[in-house]
Design an enzyme around this catalytic site. Structure first.
Site, PDB file in Angstrom:
ATOM      1  N   PRO A  20       0.790  -1.220   0.000  1.00  0.00           N
ATOM      2  CG  PRO A  20      -0.472  -1.332   1.961  1.00  0.00           C
ATOM      3  CD  PRO A  20       0.510  -2.075   1.137  1.00  0.00           C
ATOM      4  CG  ASN A  21      -0.531   4.336   0.989  1.00  0.00           C
ATOM      5  OD1 ASN A  21      -1.438   4.781   0.296  1.00  0.00           O
ATOM      6  ND2 ASN A  21      -0.733   3.881   2.207  1.00  0.00           N
ATOM      7  NE  ARG A  26       3.301   7.083   1.780  1.00  0.00           N
ATOM      8  CZ  ARG A  26       3.652   5.947   2.368  1.00  0.00           C
ATOM      9  NH1 ARG A  26       4.204   4.980   1.686  1.00  0.00           N
ATOM     10  NH2 ARG A  26       3.427   5.765   3.644  1.00  0.00           N
ATOM     11  CE1 TYR A  36       8.001   5.328   3.390  1.00  0.00           C
ATOM     12  CE2 TYR A  36       6.613   7.252   3.721  1.00  0.00           C
ATOM     13  CZ  TYR A  36       6.993   5.985   4.075  1.00  0.00           C
ATOM     14  OH  TYR A  36       6.374   5.343   5.123  1.00  0.00           O
ATOM     15  CG  ASN A  54       8.145  -1.555   0.777  1.00  0.00           C
ATOM     16  OD1 ASN A  54       7.442  -1.613   1.784  1.00  0.00           O
ATOM     17  ND2 ASN A  54       8.795  -0.457   0.429  1.00  0.00           N
ATOM     18  CB  ALA A  58       0.687   0.124   6.543  1.00  0.00           C
ATOM     19  CG  HIS A  83       3.926  -2.109  10.848  1.00  0.00           C
ATOM     20  ND1 HIS A  83       5.294  -2.191  11.049  1.00  0.00           N
ATOM     21  CD2 HIS A  83       3.741  -1.143   9.900  1.00  0.00           C
ATOM     22  CE1 HIS A  83       5.896  -1.298  10.279  1.00  0.00           C
ATOM     23  NE2 HIS A  83       4.975  -0.657   9.576  1.00  0.00           N
ATOM     24  CG  ASP A 142      -0.352 -17.444   7.950  1.00  0.00           C
ATOM     25  OD1 ASP A 142       0.632 -17.633   8.706  1.00  0.00           O
ATOM     26  OD2 ASP A 142      -1.520 -17.345   8.371  1.00  0.00           O
ATOM     27  CD  GLU A 164       9.684  -6.921   6.378  1.00  0.00           C
ATOM     28  OE1 GLU A 164       9.078  -5.966   6.878  1.00  0.00           O
ATOM     29  OE2 GLU A 164       9.927  -7.972   6.999  1.00  0.00           O
ATOM     30  CG  HIS A 182      10.440  -1.835   5.456  1.00  0.00           C
ATOM     31  ND1 HIS A 182       9.090  -1.738   5.210  1.00  0.00           N
ATOM     32  CD2 HIS A 182      10.649  -3.024   6.047  1.00  0.00           C
ATOM     33  CE1 HIS A 182       8.499  -2.836   5.651  1.00  0.00           C
ATOM     34  NE2 HIS A 182       9.421  -3.631   6.162  1.00  0.00           N
ATOM     35  CB  ILE A 183      11.766   3.412   1.214  1.00  0.00           C
ATOM     36  CG1 ILE A 183      11.453   2.640  -0.078  1.00  0.00           C
ATOM     37  CG2 ILE A 183      12.417   4.767   0.931  1.00  0.00           C
ATOM     38  CD1 ILE A 183      10.358   3.250  -0.932  1.00  0.00           C
ATOM     39  CB  SER A 184      11.532   4.946   6.129  1.00  0.00           C
ATOM     40  OG  SER A 184      10.545   4.053   6.606  1.00  0.00           O
ATOM     41  NE  ARG A 209       8.611   6.301   9.422  1.00  0.00           N
ATOM     42  CZ  ARG A 209       7.706   6.084   8.494  1.00  0.00           C
ATOM     43  NH1 ARG A 209       7.865   5.142   7.592  1.00  0.00           N
ATOM     44  NH2 ARG A 209       6.611   6.821   8.442  1.00  0.00           N
ATOM     45  NE  ARG A 265       4.931   4.729  10.251  1.00  0.00           N
ATOM     46  CZ  ARG A 265       4.037   4.602   9.277  1.00  0.00           C
ATOM     47  NH1 ARG A 265       4.028   3.522   8.522  1.00  0.00           N
ATOM     48  NH2 ARG A 265       3.149   5.549   9.064  1.00  0.00           N
TER      49      ARG A 265
END
Length: 148
Positions: free
Chosen positions: A9-10, A17, A22, A73, A76, A79, A86, A97, A99-101, A106, A110
């Site tokens: 998402p996003n 954003r 990001y 990635n 959200a 979390h 699964d 996995e 993550h950009i940040s 954070r 998160r």
């Protein structure tokens, strides 16, 4: 080697954003950069993005017998999506996995990934370069499976 890159998402709003978190790179620019890097690494990649948890699960399930590895990635969903966890466990395809940040630098909520335990590794906090790091890591992992 065929790798599926799954964006949650996003991620499609990169460059729009929260640029302070990001960055300025658009999603389209990210995808182009990943394709260039994949070519340099002799990797065959497909990139998808969905804001819908069930679609992400379908992509992961459909990766079975098609892809050698998955880079995700989860946004959200990182979390709280036991369903994505699964799915990764069910298909048993090496997954990294990304993550950009730096999720550990954070908000408290998160800082926990329910996805990471299903993955061979996690890359967090290196901006969009984290995806390239994941491709390099995945290639190395797959080339050395017999040595693990």
């Amino acid at each position: 080697m065929k790798i599926l890159i799954v964006n949650g998402p996003n991620i499609n709003l990169l460059g729009i954003r929260e640029k302070g978190i990001y960055g300025n790179t658009s999603y389209e620019m990210l995808c182009e950069k990943l394709k260039e890097n994949a070519k340099e690494l002799s990797l065959d990649i497909d990139i998808i993005q969905s804001n819908i948890e069930g679609e992400i699960i379908n992509y992961i399930q459909n990766a079975l017998r098609t892809y050698d590895g998955v880079i995700i990635n989860p946004g959200a969903y990182t979390h709280y999506s036991i369903a994505i966890y699964d799915a990764i466990k069910a298909v048993n395809i090496p997954t990294i996995e990304v993550h950009i940040s730096n999720i550990y630098n954070r908000e408290e909520y998160r800082r926990k990934s329910v996805i990471a335990p299903a993955c061979i590794g996690q890359i967090s906090g290196f901006g969009i370069y984290g995806y390239t790091m994941a491709m390099i890591g995945m290639k190395n992992y797959l080339e050395n499976l017999d040595k693990l």
